[in-house]
Write an enzyme that holds these catalytic residues in place. Structure first.
Site, PDB file in Angstrom:
ATOM      1  N   TRP A 152       7.849  48.131  41.465  1.00 49.22           N
ATOM      2  CA  TRP A 152       9.505  48.434  42.652  1.00 49.22           C
ATOM      3  C   TRP A 152      10.793  50.211  42.418  1.00 49.22           C
ATOM      4  O   TRP A 152      10.901  50.121  42.955  1.00 49.22           O
ATOM      5  CB  TRP A 152       9.836  47.404  43.159  1.00 49.22           C
ATOM      6  CG  TRP A 152      10.573  46.311  42.209  1.00 49.22           C
ATOM      7  CD1 TRP A 152       9.970  45.361  41.501  1.00 49.22           C
ATOM      8  CD2 TRP A 152      11.908  46.431  41.657  1.00 49.22           C
ATOM      9  NE1 TRP A 152      10.894  45.242  41.031  1.00 49.22           N
ATOM     10  CE2 TRP A 152      11.662  45.867  40.982  1.00 49.22           C
ATOM     11  CE3 TRP A 152      12.878  47.629  42.273  1.00 49.22           C
ATOM     12  CZ2 TRP A 152      13.294  45.575  40.597  1.00 49.22           C
ATOM     13  CZ3 TRP A 152      13.892  47.512  41.038  1.00 49.22           C
ATOM     14  CH2 TRP A 152      13.919  46.164  40.061  1.00 49.22           C
ATOM     15  N   ARG A 161       2.877  59.471  39.337  1.00 48.29           N
ATOM     16  CA  ARG A 161       2.671  59.419  37.463  1.00 48.29           C
ATOM     17  C   ARG A 161       1.307  58.760  37.385  1.00 48.29           C
ATOM     18  O   ARG A 161       0.366  59.310  36.041  1.00 48.29           O
ATOM     19  CB  ARG A 161       3.458  58.679  36.688  1.00 48.29           C
ATOM     20  CG  ARG A 161       3.162  59.647  35.360  1.00 48.29           C
ATOM     21  CD  ARG A 161       4.975  58.786  34.493  1.00 48.29           C
ATOM     22  NE  ARG A 161       4.673  57.589  34.297  1.00 48.29           N
ATOM     23  CZ  ARG A 161       6.457  56.943  33.712  1.00 48.29           C
ATOM     24  NH1 ARG A 161       7.702  57.591  33.654  1.00 48.29           N
ATOM     25  NH2 ARG A 161       6.105  56.040  33.058  1.00 48.29           N
ATOM     26  N   LYS A 176      -2.157  50.223  44.300  1.00 43.65           N
ATOM     27  CA  LYS A 176      -1.647  48.927  44.845  1.00 43.65           C
ATOM     28  C   LYS A 176       0.126  49.029  44.692  1.00 43.65           C
ATOM     29  O   LYS A 176       0.386  48.715  43.657  1.00 43.65           O
ATOM     30  CB  LYS A 176      -2.030  47.592  44.405  1.00 43.65           C
ATOM     31  CG  LYS A 176      -1.657  46.516  45.004  1.00 43.65           C
ATOM     32  CD  LYS A 176      -0.953  44.771  43.662  1.00 43.65           C
ATOM     33  CE  LYS A 176      -0.270  45.326  43.330  1.00 43.65           C
ATOM     34  NZ  LYS A 176       1.377  45.491  43.838  1.00 43.65           N
ATOM     35  N   PRO A 177       1.156  49.366  45.636  1.00 39.37           N
ATOM     36  CA  PRO A 177       2.324  49.430  45.785  1.00 39.37           C
ATOM     37  C   PRO A 177       3.288  48.135  45.401  1.00 39.37           C
ATOM     38  O   PRO A 177       2.480  46.955  45.991  1.00 39.37           O
ATOM     39  CB  PRO A 177       2.650  49.900  46.611  1.00 39.37           C
ATOM     40  CG  PRO A 177       2.213  49.932  47.641  1.00 39.37           C
ATOM     41  CD  PRO A 177       0.890  49.919  47.434  1.00 39.37           C
ATOM     42  N   ALA A 178       3.971  47.811  44.478  1.00 34.62           N
ATOM     43  CA  ALA A 178       4.887  46.750  45.303  1.00 34.62           C
ATOM     44  C   ALA A 178       5.411  46.298  46.408  1.00 34.62           C
ATOM     45  O   ALA A 178       5.980  47.607  47.117  1.00 34.62           O
ATOM     46  CB  ALA A 178       6.588  47.005  43.664  1.00 34.62           C
ATOM     47  N   GLY A 230       4.256  48.160  34.911  1.00 34.85           N
ATOM     48  CA  GLY A 230       4.893  46.404  34.908  1.00 34.85           C
ATOM     49  C   GLY A 230       5.886  45.694  34.060  1.00 34.85           C
ATOM     50  O   GLY A 230       5.714  46.242  32.773  1.00 34.85           O
ATOM     51  N   GLU A 252       2.204  50.694  31.156  1.00 35.64           N
ATOM     52  CA  GLU A 252       3.406  50.922  30.528  1.00 35.64           C
ATOM     53  C   GLU A 252       4.166  49.884  31.246  1.00 35.64           C
ATOM     54  O   GLU A 252       4.288  48.923  31.805  1.00 35.64           O
ATOM     55  CB  GLU A 252       4.022  51.748  30.785  1.00 35.64           C
ATOM     56  CG  GLU A 252       5.109  52.922  31.087  1.00 35.64           C
ATOM     57  CD  GLU A 252       6.678  52.386  31.590  1.00 35.64           C
ATOM     58  OE1 GLU A 252       7.488  51.456  31.165  1.00 35.64           O
ATOM     59  OE2 GLU A 252       6.368  52.646  32.814  1.00 35.64           O
ATOM     60  N   LEU A 253       4.306  48.761  30.050  1.00 34.76           N
ATOM     61  CA  LEU A 253       5.566  47.426  30.132  1.00 34.76           C
ATOM     62  C   LEU A 253       6.512  47.349  29.698  1.00 34.76           C
ATOM     63  O   LEU A 253       7.448  48.646  30.142  1.00 34.76           O
ATOM     64  CB  LEU A 253       4.651  46.694  29.310  1.00 34.76           C
ATOM     65  CG  LEU A 253       2.954  46.250  29.748  1.00 34.76           C
ATOM     66  CD1 LEU A 253       2.424  45.423  28.435  1.00 34.76           C
ATOM     67  CD2 LEU A 253       2.768  45.811  30.771  1.00 34.76           C
ATOM     68  N   ARG A 280      21.777  54.694  35.507  1.00 37.69           N
ATOM     69  CA  ARG A 280      20.517  55.598  36.651  1.00 37.69           C
ATOM     70  C   ARG A 280      19.897  54.654  37.378  1.00 37.69           C
ATOM     71  O   ARG A 280      19.498  53.580  36.562  1.00 37.69           O
ATOM     72  CB  ARG A 280      20.146  56.964  35.989  1.00 37.69           C
ATOM     73  CG  ARG A 280      19.194  57.599  36.980  1.00 37.69           C
ATOM     74  CD  ARG A 280      17.875  58.886  35.610  1.00 37.69           C
ATOM     75  NE  ARG A 280      17.246  57.620  34.694  1.00 37.69           N
ATOM     76  CZ  ARG A 280      16.148  58.008  34.809  1.00 37.69           C
ATOM     77  NH1 ARG A 280      15.593  58.212  35.664  1.00 37.69           N
ATOM     78  NH2 ARG A 280      15.376  57.088  34.202  1.00 37.69           N
ATOM     79  N   CYS A 286      12.948  50.526  33.049  1.00 38.80           N
ATOM     80  CA  CYS A 286      12.278  49.753  31.880  1.00 38.80           C
ATOM     81  C   CYS A 286      12.638  51.056  30.844  1.00 38.80           C
ATOM     82  O   CYS A 286      12.530  50.433  29.598  1.00 38.80           O
ATOM     83  CB  CYS A 286      10.693  50.010  32.144  1.00 38.80           C
ATOM     84  SG  CYS A 286      10.374  51.657  32.440  1.00 38.80           S
ATOM     85  N   GLU A 383      15.228  42.216  29.233  1.00 43.41           N
ATOM     86  CA  GLU A 383      15.222  43.207  29.319  1.00 43.41           C
ATOM     87  C   GLU A 383      16.467  42.985  30.257  1.00 43.41           C
ATOM     88  O   GLU A 383      16.267  42.845  31.344  1.00 43.41           O
ATOM     89  CB  GLU A 383      14.061  43.787  29.376  1.00 43.41           C
ATOM     90  CG  GLU A 383      14.195  45.073  30.372  1.00 43.41           C
ATOM     91  CD  GLU A 383      13.008  45.061  30.736  1.00 43.41           C
ATOM     92  OE1 GLU A 383      12.531  46.779  31.044  1.00 43.41           O
ATOM     93  OE2 GLU A 383      11.925  44.246  30.952  1.00 43.41           O
ATOM     94  N   SER A 449      12.843  60.880  29.744  1.00 40.11           N
ATOM     95  CA  SER A 449      11.233  60.870  31.184  1.00 40.11           C
ATOM     96  C   SER A 449      10.952  62.706  30.907  1.00 40.11           C
ATOM     97  O   SER A 449      11.614  63.324  31.755  1.00 40.11           O
ATOM     98  CB  SER A 449      11.078  60.554  32.232  1.00 40.11           C
ATOM     99  OG  SER A 449      11.618  59.039  32.146  1.00 40.11           O
TER     100      SER A 449
END
Length: 485
Positions: A152, A161, A176-178, A230, A252-253, A280, A286, A383, A449
Site C-alpha cells: 500500500w 516496477r 493483487k494490490p493492497a 511486502g 522485496e521485503l 518522504r 522500506c 522497521e 531508488s
C-alpha cells in the site's frame, strides 16, 4: 466518492470488469472518509485472471519487441499526461502529500519508459564448445504468467516496477494490490489498456482475502513467477508455498536502514538527506532511514539542524498542502507510537517534534526526533514505518583506527539489509559503504531508488532485483541450444 469507479467493478480480467463477491470500502486515512467501494475478488476471480493471462500469453510473447516497446512507451506518456489526477488518487487512498504522490507517479512512469528501451535490446550469446565440434546458442524466453503482489505504501510505483519489466520480457500478469490502496492500481491498469496492452495481458484482482487469491495463483501450474513486495514475515510464508512448485520468485521485503554521519561530513547536506530518507511518504517506506548513527564531533550541529527541520514540517491532509500526511491505519499509528514510548522508557528523549493540528481526525502521528538513544535500544531493531528518527551518537571508541569496526558491527547487526545511507568525505564514505551489508547505499544522498538501478536487498530483505537490466531478467528463462556444426 471516486466517480470513475462507480459502479464498483474493480476486478479487471481479460478486458472485462467483474463484480467479485460484494464490495469493500476504501478509506482516506487523513479524513476517514470512504472514497469508494471496490469489488472484492475471490479465489474464483483469481482463477479467471490466470485463465485470461494464460490465453493471452502466446500472442503477447510472440509480439515483436518493438511493438511491445511502443505500448510501454505509450504507457509512460499516459502516466505523465495524467500525473496530477493520479497523484490526487494516490494521496486520497494512501494519505501521502501531493508532492510525494506526484513524485511517485512520475517515478512510476519512468519504469515504463526504461523498459520500453530494454524490451528491444537483444538477449543471447553464441560460442563454440571448447572440445570442438559444436556451437552453443544461448537464448532467453519469457517465464510465463507472473503473479504480482504489491503493497500500500507506493501503490503506483510498486505496480509499475513489476508490470513494466514483465511486459517487456513478454510475460502476462495477474496483479493483487493492497486492499488499502486498490484505486491507484485500477487507474494504472486502465491506462495500460488505453496504451494498447491487449486484453488478458494484465489482470487485476483487488481483495480483502489475499491468502485465498495468492494461494490460488501459487498452486496453479500455469503461473510460473511470483514477484512480491511486502513484509519479511509474509515473504517467508509465500516462499514456502512457492517452493512446492519451485516457482521463480522475486522478493522485496522489509528494511531497517541505517543512516551514518561520519566525521568530516557536510552537516547541511546530511540533514537534507536525512529529511528525504526519513520523512518522504511520512516514513512509510522500506528504504526509509530507521536508525541514525552520528559522530560525536557533529552530533550537536546535526541534531540542532535536524530538529529545526523536523519542527518546521507541516502535518495534515494532502488537500491542505501539508508535507506529512497520516499513517495508513490506526493500527500502524499505534504501533509506531508504542515504539516511541518504548524508546523513551529506555532513556531516549524527544529533541524536536512537529505540531499536529488538534482538529484532525485521521491517523496522524507527529514527526519526532529522538536523541540520547541507547545503542542497544529496542527501537533500533524494528522497521519504523513512520515519521520517527532515533539518533545514536558514536565516537572514536567505535573503531576510528580500525576502519570503524564497532560502528559497522552496529550498522550490520540487523537481519535486514535493504538500504543504507552514508554521509562523509567521499573516499571514506565509499570505503565504509563497501562494508555495509545492504543492497543499496546512498552515498552523500538521501534517495536510492532509480528505474535504471537494481533495487533489492541482502539477507532477509529479499531475493532478486527490480529495475535496471536485472529487472527484466527476473522474468526471463535461459535456454541454450547445443548445435552440431
Amino acid at each position: 466518492m471516486i466517480a470513475e469507479l462507480e459502479p464498483a467493478r474493480a476486478v479487471l480480467v481479460g478486458g472485462r470488469a467483474l463484480s467479485g463477491a460484494g464490495t469493500f470500502p476504501v478509506e482516506d486515512p487523513a479524513t476517514l472518509e470512504v472514497l469508494a467501494h471496490v469489488s472484492d475478488g475471490t479465489a474464483a476471480d483469481a482463477t479467471a485472471a490466470v485463465d485470461a493471462a494464460a490465453a493471452a500469453f502466446d500472442a503477447w510473447r510472440r509480439t515483436p519487441p518493438r511493438e511491445r516497446a511502443e505500448v510501454l512507451r505509450h504507457a509512460f506518456e499516459l502516466l505523465v499526461r495524467d500525473a496530477d489526477r493520479l497523484a490526487a488518487l494516490v494521496s486520497a487512498e494512501n494519505g501521502k502529500s501531493l508532492a510525494d504522490a506526484r513524485g511517485e507517479v512520475l517515478y512510476s512512469a519512468e519504469f515504463f519508459r526504461w523498459y520500453a528501451e530494454e524490451a528491444v535490446r537483444p538477449h543471447g550469446d553464441f560460442g563454440s564448445s571448447p572440445a570442438g565440434g559444436t556451437r552453443t546458442v544461448v537464448t532467453h524466453r519469457p517465464v510465463g504468467v507472473a503473479a504480482l503482489v504489491t503493497p500500500w505504501n507506493f501503490p503506483a510505483a510498486m505496480a509499475a516496477r513489476k508490470i513494466a519489466p514483465a511486459l517487456a520480457a513478454g510475460c502476462t500478469a495477474v496483479l493483487k494490490p493492497a486492499a488499502q490502496t486498490p484505486l491507484t492500481a485500477v487507474a494504472v491498469v486502465r491506462l495500460l489498456a488505453e496504451a494498447g496492452v491487449p486484453d488478458g495481458v494484465v489482470n487485476l484482482v483487488p481483495t480483502t482475502d489475499p491468502g485465498a487469491v495468492v494461494s490460488t495463483w501459487l498452486t496453479d501450474e500455469r503461473v510460473r513467477k511470483l514477484s512480491f513486495t511486502g513484509s519479511t514475515g509474509v515473504g517467508r510464508l509465500l516462499l514456502r508455498q512457492a517452493a512446492d512448485r519451485v516457482l521463480t520468485t522475486s522478493m522485496e521485503l522489509g528494511g531497517n536502514a541505517p543512516f551514518v554521519v561520519l566525521p568530516g561530513a557536510d552537516v547541511e547536506a546530511a540533514v537534507a538527506g536525512a529529511m528525504t530518507a526519513k520523512f518522504r511518504g511520512g516514513g512509510q517506506a522500506c528504504t526509509a532511514a530507521n536508525r541514525f548513527y552520528v559522530h560525536a564531533s557533529l552530533a550537536q550541529e546535526f541534531t540542532a539542524r535536524f530538529g529545526a527541520a523536523v519542527e518546521a514540517l507541516t502535518v495534515g491532509p494532502a488537500s491542505t498542502g501539508a508535507q506529512v500526511g497520516p499513517l495508513i491505519s490506526e493500527r500502524e499509528r499505534a504501533g509506531v507510537e508504542a515504539l516511541v514510548d518504548g524508546a523513551l522508557a529506555q532513556g531516549a528523549r524527544v529533541a524536536a517534534r512537529a505540531a499536529v493540528p488538534g482538529h484532525l481526525t485521521g491517523h496522524f502521528l507527529a514527526p519526532v526526533l529522538l536523541v540520547d538513544v541507547p545503542a542497544d535500544a529496542d527501537v533500533l531493531d524494528e522497521e519504523l514505518f513512520g515519521p520517527v528518527a532515533p539518533v545514536v551518537v558514536f565516537d572514536d571508541s567505535w573503531g576510528a583506527t580500525t576502519g570503524w569496526d564497532g560502528l559497522l558491527e552496529r550498522v550490520n547487526g540487523s537481519e535486514m539489509g535493504l538500504a543504507a545511507y552514508v554521509f562523509g568525505p567521499l573516499g571514506e564514505a565509499l570505503r565504509f559503504s563497501e562494508e555495509v551489508e545492504a543492497g543499496m547505499v546512498g552515498v552523500n544522498r538521501g534517495l536510492v531508488s532509480d528505474p535504471a538501478a537494481p533495487f533489492g536487498g541482502m539477507k532477509q530483505s529479499g531475493i532478486g532485483r527490480e529495475g535496471a537490466r536485472a529487472g527484466v531478467e527476473e522474468y526471463l528463462e535461459t535456454q541454450y541450444l547445443s548445435v552440431a556444426w
